[in-house]
Design a protein around this motif. Structure first.
Motif: not given
Lengths: 249, 269
Positions: B73, B77, B80-81, B99, B142, B145
């Protein structure tokens, strides 16, 4: 219709005005060599022709299509314009054959067997069929540059741009690359070549363009511009790059 | 010449003094420690035997599942970031920047508490897919990432600019060029730091402790702690620690090998 039509192109990098209202047209099948001191704007001009650099003003037409128009599909136009870089820029994680087939498949949508056939043909053309399965790092600089030319040719371009294609090569490797470019010129390819190879420009180019300080100072047949330049700046440049022995040739 | 010999002599004397000092301190600690109590509390073979097979079939298995799901994950993620951070669109860069700063600046423990308590409060009635496994994947994902986004961004920027130019000049769109030319090279460059991130996640998976898990969902740390209180002996914690090392030390070795290989190939080209 010209292959390339450049009208009043201006380009600056920050405060540096690199191209100052350039006008130039290239006919189909014509070979034009652009020479000049470093910083004269010749590479920037070449990179404007496939919009790797975007001019601030002016227009550029390639085969009648205005590529500087905001609505143009630049990816579609670039497919028809081959480009060869000073640093080769082969894809190091792919074999020689994959370097040629991946763009054909991803960009032109060619089926793998056809892409492989076109790749083999073009490697044959530049004399590197035996290196098909090698990786770029296993090749000499001259071989890498010939693969880069084959990669561009595999897309069936109507125009080829060369950005100092031999400047990063050891002197003994320059000849093979120039031989491939000669062959292309003989086959009728439209070519715009930024180069420091004066003897190549003089011998192969239909027209030599001398640039200095962001403007075209003079242009004409190679024998005239290199052999008998009319402008003082051209003469000064040539006397710096040519040793006396080469001038007398 | 004699001055050089004297220098060497002086160096060897100072080294001898250092060694003697180290040996003295080590001996002092070893002598003053209560080995009998330590051994009876941490290395009781009969207690260790009670850990099996649960240690492997529940604890280690769950630790690996938590780590891998969080890693996957985090990787997606993070990619993408990273792409948002390199985007030409200013708001994308802002969002990515915020983020990264946010999740790198907070303790992972707080984020786990937020996932465990905050999400059920914020979205009442919704259950994350996979129950505890989903929560852990989200918590670890989270956090990782944010770190992986920065690693991936560095990898993309390490690919020479000419690669993108060559791809664009062949007619690739920016996205296509990123996908088939730039990212494959970027990921090759960042395999060592990504493996390092995997090791960190493997250890961070112990934060599951704070989510409230069922017996079957326990991972190494929770399992060790539970059995320590059951047996009134700390041997289970010692054994759980060994389990971490059995995985992290070989992985660390792999990272060093990969780094050495990457450096060697860089030197060659």
């Amino acid at each position: 219709m010209s292959a390339v039509e450049i009208r009043g192109v201006n380009k600056s990098f920050g405060a540096l005005h690199v191209l100052k209202g350039i006008d130039l047209s290239i006919d189909s099948g014509e070979v034009v060599c652009v020479i000049g001191p470093s910083g004269s704007g010749k590479s920037t001009l070449l990179r404007c022709v496939n919009l790797l650099e975007e001019p601030e003003s002016g227009q550029i037409f390639v085969h009648g299509v205005e590529i500087t128009h905001p609505d143009v599909d630049i990816d579609a136009q670039r497919r028809k314009i081959g480009m060869v870089f000073q640093q080769f820029n082969l894809f190091p994680h792919l074999t020689v054959t994959e370097n040629l087939t991946l763009p054909q498949r991803r960009v032109l949508g060619r089926a793998p067997p056809e892409a492989s056939r076109v790749a083999a043909e073009n490697l044959e053309r530049v004399g590197l069929a035996q290196k098909a399965n090698a990786y770029p790092a296993q090749l000499s600089g001259g071989q890498q540059q010939r693969v880069a030319i084959a990669r561009a040719l595999a897309m069936n371009p109507e125009l080829m741009l060369f950005d100092e294609p031999t400047s990063a090569l050891d002197p003994e490797l320059v000849g093979d690359v120039l031989a491939v470019m000669r062959m292309l010129a003989r086959d009728g390819m439209t070519m715009m070549v930024v180069t420091h190879e004066m003897s190549f420009a003089r011998e192969v180019a239909d027209r030599v363009v001398f640039m200095d300080g962001g403007v075209i100072v003079e242009q004409g047949p190679g024998a005239q511009v290199i052999g008998n330049p009319t402008h003082e700046r051209t003469r000064a440049f040539l006397s710096r790059v040519l040793d006396p022995a080469a001038v007398s040739l | 010449m004699p001055s050089i010999r004297r220098l060497k002599q002086r160096r060897s004397v100072s080294q001898t003094v250092q060694y003697a000092l180290f040996a003295f301190v080590a001996l002092l600690i070893a002598w003053s420690a209560n080995w009998k109590v330590l051994a009876s509390q941490f290395v009781r073979l009969d207690v260790a035997a009670q850990l099996f097979p649960g240690l492997l079939t529940i604890a280690l298995k769950n630790t690996v599942i938590y780590t891998l799901s969080g890693f996957l994950l985090g990787l997606v993620l993070g990619l993408v970031i990273a792409l948002m951070r390199l985007s030409r669109v200013l708001p994308y860069r802002w969002i990515a920047g915020i983020y990264i700063e946010f999740f790198r600046g907070l303790p992972a423990l707080l984020i786990f508490m937020f996932v465990g308590v905050g999400i059920p409060l914020a979205f009442p009635g919704t259950e994350l897919p996979g129950g505890t496994y989903g929560k852990v994947a989200l918590g670890l994902g989270l956090v990782s990432a944010a770190y992986m986004a920065e690693t991936i961004r560095a990898g993309i920027q390490a690919v020479p600019k000419g690669q993108m130019e060559a791809a664009r000049s062949l007619g690739f769109s920016h996205g296509r060029a990123m996908l088939s030319i730039i990212l494959p090279q970027a990921f090759r460059i960042i395999i060592p730091p990504l493996t390092n991130e995997l090791v960190l996640l493997f250890k961070d998976s112990s934060l599951v402790l704070f989510l409230g898990v069922t017996l079957e969902e326990r991972e190494l740390t929770k399992f060790g702690r539970d059995l320590a209180s059951q047996t009134a002996n700390t041997t289970p914690i010692f054994v759980a620690g060994l389990c971490y090392l059995v995985v992290t030390i070989p992985l660390g070795y792999v990272v060093r090998r990969l780094e050495a290989r990457a450096n060697a190939s860089q030197g060659r080209s």
